[in-house]
Design an enzyme around this catalytic site. Structure first.
Site, mmCIF file in Angstrom:
data_model
loop_
_atom_site.group_PDB
_atom_site.id
_atom_site.type_symbol
_atom_site.label_atom_id
_atom_site.label_comp_id
_atom_site.label_asym_id
_atom_site.label_seq_id
_atom_site.Cartn_x
_atom_site.Cartn_y
_atom_site.Cartn_z
ATOM 1 C CE1 TYR A 181 81.443 6.902 25.070
ATOM 2 C CE2 TYR A 181 80.115 5.924 23.330
ATOM 3 C CZ TYR A 181 80.724 5.834 24.565
ATOM 4 O OH TYR A 181 80.621 4.677 25.307
ATOM 5 C CE LYS A 207 81.195 1.294 26.940
ATOM 6 N NZ LYS A 207 82.639 1.593 26.681
#
Ligand code: IDP
Ligand code: MG
Length: 139
Positions: free
Chosen positions: A51, A11
């Site tokens: 997501y 990330k």
């Protein structure tokens, strides 16, 4: 039978903090093989697909904003039981609770932000891995 594969993301916090080598080193030291690797700036459409299971949750919008705050590294790693093996290397979602020895337990902590910044993503099942690999590495 082909060897199991998982999708791993480093990330934006992992890249900003200079932990790319550390994360890749842990994956390789465990014995998993790096099959593919790319760096990219994820856009909203890509993250909405990735997501999808979290749409509507209170941390969803902060999560998408965070994931767009800088480049990410996308990795496909392979090996027997690599899906659960990488989840074990990563540690639990909350870095305060992640056990020392894990990526999140050793390298992350609560920063007081709306979304937990925890350095890595790893697929949580064979179905998720297939779906996520197809999103980031379309045929
Ligand atoms: P995982 O990454 O451990 O699989 P998920 O539940 O799939 O965790 O959530 C995706 C990401 O959303 C987490 O890695 C974390 O960055 C963030 N997140 C999950 N749950 C919370 C929460 O309760 N508060 C804030 N952020 C969260
Ligand atoms: Mg997850």
């Amino acid at each position: 039978m082909s060897t199991e594969k998982t999708l791993i993301l480093i990330k934006p916090d992992g890249i900003r903090r200079g932990l790319v080598g550390e994360v890749i080193s842990r994956i390789e030291s465990k014995g998993y093989l790096i099959e593919a690797l790319r760096m990219l700036n994820a856009d909203r459409a890509l993250l909405e697909k990735h997501y999808a299971e979290h749409v509507g949750k209170p941390f969803y919008e902060p999560l998408v904003e965070f994931m767009m705050s800088g480049p990410i590294i996308v990795i496909v790693a392979s090996g027997e039981r690599v899906i659960e093996g990488f989840r074990s290397l990563a540690g639990v979602t909350d870095p305060t609770l992640a056990v020392p020895g894990t990526i999140r337990g050793d390298l992350a902590r609560d920063q007081g932000t709306k979304v937990v910044q925890n350095i890595v993503h790893g697929s949580d099942s064979p179905e998720s891995a297939a779906r996520e690999i197809a999103i980031f590495f379309p045929k």
